[in-house]
Design an enzyme around this catalytic site. Structure first.
Site, PDB file in Angstrom:
ATOM      1  N   GLU A 149       1.005  -1.266  -0.077  1.00  0.00           N
ATOM      2  CA  GLU A 149       0.036   0.025   0.102  1.00  0.00           C
ATOM      3  C   GLU A 149       0.730   1.143  -0.035  1.00  0.00           C
ATOM      4  O   GLU A 149       2.006   1.283   0.671  1.00  0.00           O
ATOM      5  CB  GLU A 149      -1.015   0.102   1.246  1.00  0.00           C
ATOM      6  CG  GLU A 149      -1.778   1.319   1.311  1.00  0.00           C
ATOM      7  CD  GLU A 149      -2.598   1.134   2.642  1.00  0.00           C
ATOM      8  OE1 GLU A 149      -3.682   1.855   2.773  1.00  0.00           O
ATOM      9  OE2 GLU A 149      -2.277   0.382   3.630  1.00  0.00           O
ATOM     10  N   LYS A 153      -9.776   1.456  -3.198  1.00  0.00           N
ATOM     11  CA  LYS A 153     -10.399   1.113  -1.999  1.00  0.00           C
ATOM     12  C   LYS A 153     -11.879   1.632  -1.857  1.00  0.00           C
ATOM     13  O   LYS A 153     -12.211   2.573  -1.763  1.00  0.00           O
ATOM     14  CB  LYS A 153      -9.483   1.556  -1.143  1.00  0.00           C
ATOM     15  CG  LYS A 153      -9.769   0.907   0.484  1.00  0.00           C
ATOM     16  CD  LYS A 153      -8.655   1.527   1.653  1.00  0.00           C
ATOM     17  CE  LYS A 153      -9.025   0.863   3.036  1.00  0.00           C
ATOM     18  NZ  LYS A 153      -8.049   1.403   3.905  1.00  0.00           N
ATOM     19  N   CYS A 184      -5.454  -2.992   2.850  1.00  0.00           N
ATOM     20  CA  CYS A 184      -5.544  -2.734   4.363  1.00  0.00           C
ATOM     21  C   CYS A 184      -6.689  -3.408   5.261  1.00  0.00           C
ATOM     22  O   CYS A 184      -7.006  -4.307   5.342  1.00  0.00           O
ATOM     23  CB  CYS A 184      -5.260  -1.212   4.531  1.00  0.00           C
ATOM     24  SG  CYS A 184      -4.508  -0.936   6.159  1.00  0.00           S
TER      25      CYS A 184
END
Length: 495
Positions: free
Chosen positions: A260, A316, A368
């Site tokens: 990330e 995301k 994440c």
């Protein structure tokens, strides 16, 4: 036990200690057998008390659970949020106070619905439903679900069958049965308690099959300092580090994956360098990386992109409150400076994004925090034959947070019977097999490259097909039965 509970404050102290005990069930301690014991104590302290006392003890159980299990919040706020010690302590305490309120819900549901004959099933249903509520309310905080600790326990086969909520339901039911066995010495409860742990041993953990050749992957871990990462020197260091590690160790892989925000810059700025790295790889290799994107309207996105023969992107979809966006920003705008969020206008990607593709792999992506949401990952796995998650666990420092995060990722692999590739900035970079066990892991807190192989998996687990609804409907039925019997008894007493 009864005499102990009669002492003033004893029940409250036991609730607090039992909540703290749950932390030992998770990584790195992995004492999963303590989960039923903690809930057995919680069940006991909810007996023969007023509704007000039950709610108070539920909250104390939550304080113990999150105060010990989510203590890493202080590290994120203080060490990496540029927040002074006293203020960081205050914010951490407020966080614990707020999240502990979620555990008031199972106490409330149990006290409202429990009847003496069905106390045990009502308690288990209330606990499982409260975990599901916690994964949804206020965008959700699905951390410390008790079922997450059971990747390697006898209950592991329940995960691909009904997901983490089914495992948590059985843990809660086991705890209530154990408490009933000890309190009332009702020895026949040994039979259902034993069945809960023995029957899963006869169930399959694998519902999917390999369908293709091995695909080699190199996971590059740069171990860059978070506090200086976004400075000009930090950007140059990131470019040099990832180029050097990839050139030394990634040239023999089908897919090279960076974590990330591996490069602390926007995609437009990073793309010339990324294309250069891609050109150094074999012609059929693919580079994938986390990167920040900005669209024409100035909105930022936390994304993962793939280069090579099948370019693609994933943005995301489930953002972290107080990390990537500020809830109620018009009212709480002052907190933006306290939490030091560099990009307060990060946008969310759509929920129906296709998998990234490379070398026969259809990779369902979770960035994440997204990996802790069971049904979000299930939706990604439904159209994918492998899973990939990238993360920046540098925010957790040397706390237990990254270890808990990794364990939840392992359960996602088990729930969906998919290989899971996990690339992080400074640790818990790993490859997880479809049974949830780690087959390769890079050393923590140092630059490293993890080389390994994964295989595409075809076939869907029952959980991947249906999601969490069957387990939650079962929990609701168990709670409902307790409520019906309680209502019937009230009507009888009224007459």
């Amino acid at each position: 036990m009864a005499s102990l509970l009669q002492r003033r404050g004893a029940g409250s102290i036991l609730a607090l200690l039992a909540g703290a005990l749950t932390t030992l069930t998770f990584a790195p301690f992995n004492l999963w057998g303590l989960g039923p014991m903690a809930l057995a104590v919680f069940y006991v302290v909810l007996q023969k008390v007023s509704l007000r006392q039950a709610l108070w003890r539920g909250w104390l159980f939550g304080v113990g659970m999150f105060g010990s299990g989510a203590s890493w919040v202080y590290v994120s706020i203080h060490d990496y949020g540029n927040t002074g010690g006293p203020l960081a302590i205050v914010l951490t305490v407020l966080f614990i106070i707020a999240t502990a309120l979620f555990v008031v819900l199972p106490a409330l549901l149990y006290r409202l619905c429990a009847a003496s004959r069905l106390n045990i099933v009502a308690f288990a249903g209330a606990w499982a439903l409260s975990e599901a509520f916690r994964s949804w309310a206020f965008t959700g905080f699905p951390w410390l679900f008790l079922g997450s600790a059971h990747v390697s326990s006898p209950l592991a086969s329940l995960a691909p069958l009904g997901g983490v909520y089914l495992v948590s339901l059985v843990v809660a039911l086991s705890g209530a049965l154990l408490a009933g066995l000890v309190l009332s010495r009702t020895w026949w409860l040994i039979a259902p308690l034993a069945a809960l742990w023995l029957v899963p041993l006869a169930l399959p953990t694998q519902w999917a099959e390999p369908a293709g050749d091995d695909v080699t992957v190199s996971l590059v871990q740069g171990d860059l300092a978070q506090l200086s990462k976004w400075t000009p020197d930090g950007q140059r260091d990131a470019v040099n580090t990832y180029f050097s590690l990839t050139r030394q160790h990634g040239l023999d892989s089908d897919i090279v994956i960076w974590p990330e925000t591996a490069l602390p810059m926007l995609e437009q700025q990073a793309m010339p360098f990324l294309q250069r790295v891609q050109s150094t790889l074999p012609a059929d290799s693919t580079l994938m990386t986390g990167i920040m994107q900005r669209d024409q309207n100035g909105m930022f996105y936390n994304s993962m992109i793939s280069l090579g023969e099948q370019p693609g992107q994933y943005r995301k979809a489930h953002l972290v409150p107080f990390g990537e966006y500020l809830p109620l920003e018009p009212l709480l705008g002052g907190l933006l400076r306290i939490f030091n969020i560099p990009m307060g206008n990060i946008g969310a990607g759509s929920d129906d994004q296709p998998p990234l593709q490379a070398h026969g792999l259809r990779l369902g992506v979770a960035i994440c925090y997204e990996i802790v949401y069971p049904d979000l990952v299930r939706a990604r796995a439904e159209n994918a034959n492998a899973l990939v998650t990238i993360s920046n666990d540098t925010w957790f420092g040397h706390s237990i947070g990254p270890l808990q995060h990794m364990q939840m990722a392992q359960l996602r692999a088990l729930e969906n019977n998919r290989y899971l590739i996990r690339a992080t900035n400074n640790g818990m970079t790993a490859i997880v097999a479809p049974d949830g066990h780690i087959v390769g892991q890079a050393p923590r807190f140092e630059p490293a490259v993890l080389y390994g192989a994964v295989r595409p998996m075809e076939g869907l687990t029952p959980f991947t097909r249906t999601g969490s609804w069957p387990a939650l409907l079962l929990a609701l039925l168990m709670l409902f039965c307790g409520g019906i019997l309680r209502s019937h008894r009230r009507n009888q007493n009224a007459h």
